[in-house]
Each structure stands twice: as structure tokens, then as C-alpha cells.
Design an enzyme around this catalytic site. Sequence first.
Site, PDB file in Angstrom:
ATOM      1  N   HIS A 113     -11.301   0.135  -3.899  1.00  0.00           N
ATOM      2  CA  HIS A 113     -10.286   0.869  -3.146  1.00  0.00           C
ATOM      3  C   HIS A 113      -9.035   0.041  -2.877  1.00  0.00           C
ATOM      4  O   HIS A 113      -8.054   0.563  -2.341  1.00  0.00           O
ATOM      5  CB  HIS A 113     -10.867   1.345  -1.819  1.00  0.00           C
ATOM      6  CG  HIS A 113     -11.924   2.383  -1.981  1.00  0.00           C
ATOM      7  ND1 HIS A 113     -12.770   2.761  -0.957  1.00  0.00           N
ATOM      8  CD2 HIS A 113     -12.302   3.122  -3.057  1.00  0.00           C
ATOM      9  CE1 HIS A 113     -13.617   3.697  -1.391  1.00  0.00           C
ATOM     10  NE2 HIS A 113     -13.341   3.924  -2.664  1.00  0.00           N
ATOM     11  N   ASP A 114      -9.067  -1.258  -3.218  1.00  0.00           N
ATOM     12  CA  ASP A 114      -7.937  -2.138  -2.908  1.00  0.00           C
ATOM     13  C   ASP A 114      -7.038  -2.354  -4.118  1.00  0.00           C
ATOM     14  O   ASP A 114      -6.332  -3.357  -4.202  1.00  0.00           O
ATOM     15  CB  ASP A 114      -8.439  -3.486  -2.384  1.00  0.00           C
ATOM     16  CG  ASP A 114      -7.388  -4.217  -1.566  1.00  0.00           C
ATOM     17  OD1 ASP A 114      -6.691  -3.550  -0.774  1.00  0.00           O
ATOM     18  OD2 ASP A 114      -7.247  -5.446  -1.729  1.00  0.00           O
ATOM     19  N   ALA A 115      -7.030  -1.418  -5.052  1.00  0.00           N
ATOM     20  CA  ALA A 115      -6.226  -1.549  -6.272  1.00  0.00           C
ATOM     21  C   ALA A 115      -4.803  -1.085  -6.008  1.00  0.00           C
ATOM     22  O   ALA A 115      -4.378  -0.018  -6.438  1.00  0.00           O
ATOM     23  CB  ALA A 115      -6.867  -0.756  -7.402  1.00  0.00           C
ATOM     24  N   TYR A 154       0.829  -1.201   0.000  1.00  0.00           N
ATOM     25  CA  TYR A 154       0.000   0.000   0.000  1.00  0.00           C
ATOM     26  C   TYR A 154       0.866   1.255   0.000  1.00  0.00           C
ATOM     27  O   TYR A 154       1.890   1.320   0.694  1.00  0.00           O
ATOM     28  CB  TYR A 154      -0.926   0.020   1.218  1.00  0.00           C
ATOM     29  CG  TYR A 154      -2.008  -1.030   1.147  1.00  0.00           C
ATOM     30  CD1 TYR A 154      -3.120  -0.858   0.324  1.00  0.00           C
ATOM     31  CD2 TYR A 154      -1.913  -2.198   1.891  1.00  0.00           C
ATOM     32  CE1 TYR A 154      -4.114  -1.825   0.243  1.00  0.00           C
ATOM     33  CE2 TYR A 154      -2.894  -3.175   1.830  1.00  0.00           C
ATOM     34  CZ  TYR A 154      -3.994  -2.982   0.999  1.00  0.00           C
ATOM     35  OH  TYR A 154      -4.967  -3.953   0.913  1.00  0.00           O
TER      36      TYR A 154
END
Length: 425
Positions: A296-298, A254
Site C-alpha cells: 500500500h506504500d507504492a 502521497y
Amino acid sequence: MAHELAVWLFAEQVGSLSLNDGRLSFAYHPNWLANPDAVALSGSLPLQAAPFDDIRTRPFFAGLLPEGHLRRLIAQRFQVSGQNDFALLDAIGGECAGAVTLLPKDAVPQVAGAGEVSWLDDQRLSAILDELPRRPMLAGQDGLRLSLAGAQDKLPVVFDGQRIGLPLGGQPSTHILKPPIHALENTVLNEGFCLALAQAMKLPSAEARIHQAGDRRFLLVARYDRQRDAQGNPVRLHQEDLCQALGVVPEMKYQNEGGPDLKACFDLLRRVTRPSAPQVLRLLDYVVFNALVGNHDAHAKNFSLLFASPSSRAAPTLAPLYDVLSTAIYPSLTPKMAMKLGSKYKFSEVRLRHWEQFAEAAGLARAQTRKRILGMAQALPKAARTLQATPMFAREPLIEQIATLIEQRAGLTIRRLTEEGDDSA
């Protein structure tokens, strides 16, 4: 005391992974370096005679392994430390993402078609769906050495169009079975819809179908890193995710943890793909699509490079879109995107200037980027409603939530990209 695993790419031994005093190292085999058609295992591991130390080695090889609680459960199953990448690869590194196989140093991988498949009936398939949360990748089952990156339950399987089976004895898998994510509503339907929507938008994307065993739904995703040979046998294609290519360990995937940002991803594509312009525009489309559907987890591990065989010197291409879930519809999940758009992590705060900041950092022309974003924002809501009307997705409340969210995000984007004098922070 040193330990060693042979690292194979397709049917060639390319090097050795070693563990010495708790630290990993990787070295290319001299025969591989002497091969005029030799290719690097990873963009972060260029061809060289000198071995790579732990800092250089770990991002690629740890990136082959499951993450989070899945990793801990597998480590417990084999009674090894959850931090021991080498032991985990020794246990489950036979069937990994791409064309990489890790074997004991004197072993040889089986040729295509020489492996076996244990075909599953609905009863056994249902039992496996129950077992996966406790036993990820069916770790420890005789004949299975399966590994896929990520923190979600999944299982490499073989699908022949009718039957689903487990790959044994080095047999390549053809599909990834994804059960529902615990504590989130109907993720199978969610991801199935998002990937079908990407295909409806003509985006290169993994083909996914919703299946059922008894009363249990699961997603079956065709592996883009597999193809058929002349005899119809599945064979592996090499791939690596962008964290591996950039030399970033999985636990830093992230951006807010120090992982890659979008600029790093676009810069990488320009360095390694030829011609790069189509690949750069494809990544732009992926970024916009993920933003509008609320994925949102790309992060950088959810984008990959896909390679041809070692006999081809062709540059890699950006792999089809995969792992697309509208996370924004779940109140329990973070509203922050995995990578910033401009200077913003929250989509609700992204305005014209932030899209322009993103374009500039990614090396994209502002006008072209704006036009492409607007084009997708205008087309996506209609495509989502058309897909929603099909039998698989009709009358599903969760799909209505996703379609509504897409309309809201697309409408907001259109307004903000067409308004005059955007001077917000």
C-alpha cells in the site's frame, strides 16, 4: 548571507546550490550549459541559464534526503534545523541516490576507485545495526557523507560478494543495507520475499538477499544505480524518483496529500522515455504487482527514472522495482493505497469499473489492461507458493500470510474482472 554547494553529476560540475535568506536556488554552470552533451539534472530542472527559485529547486534536492524521524535525528546530530535542506545536504550529501554529489564549492570528487572501504566484521556490523535507529546513515562519523531518501532506516554500503564495508572518501556504494523496521514483524523477510517474487514473475526488480550478523537479520539490496567500469570499480548511474521529476516535494508524496496520482506517473513516462510503450507497460505491471502483494506504500517516490552517462543522449528508462513490502498483512498500517486505482484507495473496493477508470486515466487500452491484470492475477499465486517452498522462506508463518493474501487478492481480482455487468460505485 549566501551559502553555496557545488553540484556534481558523475565527474562534472553541473551547477551550484545556494542558500540565501533561508531560500534555496539552483543554477547550472555556464561551462555545463556550453557542453553539447549536457543533460538536465532533473526533468523538473531543464537546462537554462536563469537560476531556479526555491519552489522549483527544493523538490529535487530535498528529495535526496531522508524523511520523517530520520531527518530529525540527523539534524539533531549536526545541530541544525530539521527544515534546513541546505545544511543537511552539506552534511550528508556526498553519496546520494543516482550520480549526484554535493561538495563545498572548491572541492573535487574523487575518481572511481580512489576512495576507500572500511570493511566490517560481524561484531561491528551488529553494532551498526543497533546504532542506526539512533544515528541514521551513521551521520557524523568521520569520512561518511551518506544520504538516501525515505523514512526507513537504511545504509549505503559496499559489498564485494563476501564482505560488507562502509564507503569512505567518495567511494561509491554498491548496495543498500536495510535493517528490520521497528514495531513491524519481520520486514526483512517480507521485503526479501516480495522482491524475489517480482524476479520470479520476470519483473525488472532490485536484487535483494537476506543476510545475518550474529542473530541479526538484514536485507542487502543491490543498487540499480551502480555499475562496474572496465577496471571493475563501481560507478554511479544517475536516477531520480518520479516526485523529483514532477517537481513535487517529499512531504507531498502521497496522493491524498496532493501528491502525484497514477495518471501523472504514466503521463511523465510518455513524455520522457523513448520508446515509451515498453516503459508504460512496465509501470502497469508494477502497479498490478504492488496491488496484488498488498504494498500500500507504492507512492511516486517509490518509482524512479534511470539515466545513462552524460555522454549518452539516450532517454531514461523506468528503474527496476524497489521498496516492495506487503504492508497489508500488518493490522497497524493503513488499508489505503498510496495512489488510487480508479476512484478507490482501498483494494477491497476495487472492481472492474475502477480498473477501467484507471486504464482510461493512464491512457491504456481497457482490453489490453484487463488482459494483463488477469494474466498476473492468474500466475502470481502459484509463483508465490513455489517461492515459499524454497529453503529461505519455507516454514515461515509471515510468508504464509503473504501467500494467502496474494491468493485472496488474485482470486477477488479474477472474479471481478470476469463477472458481467459490474455497476458498483
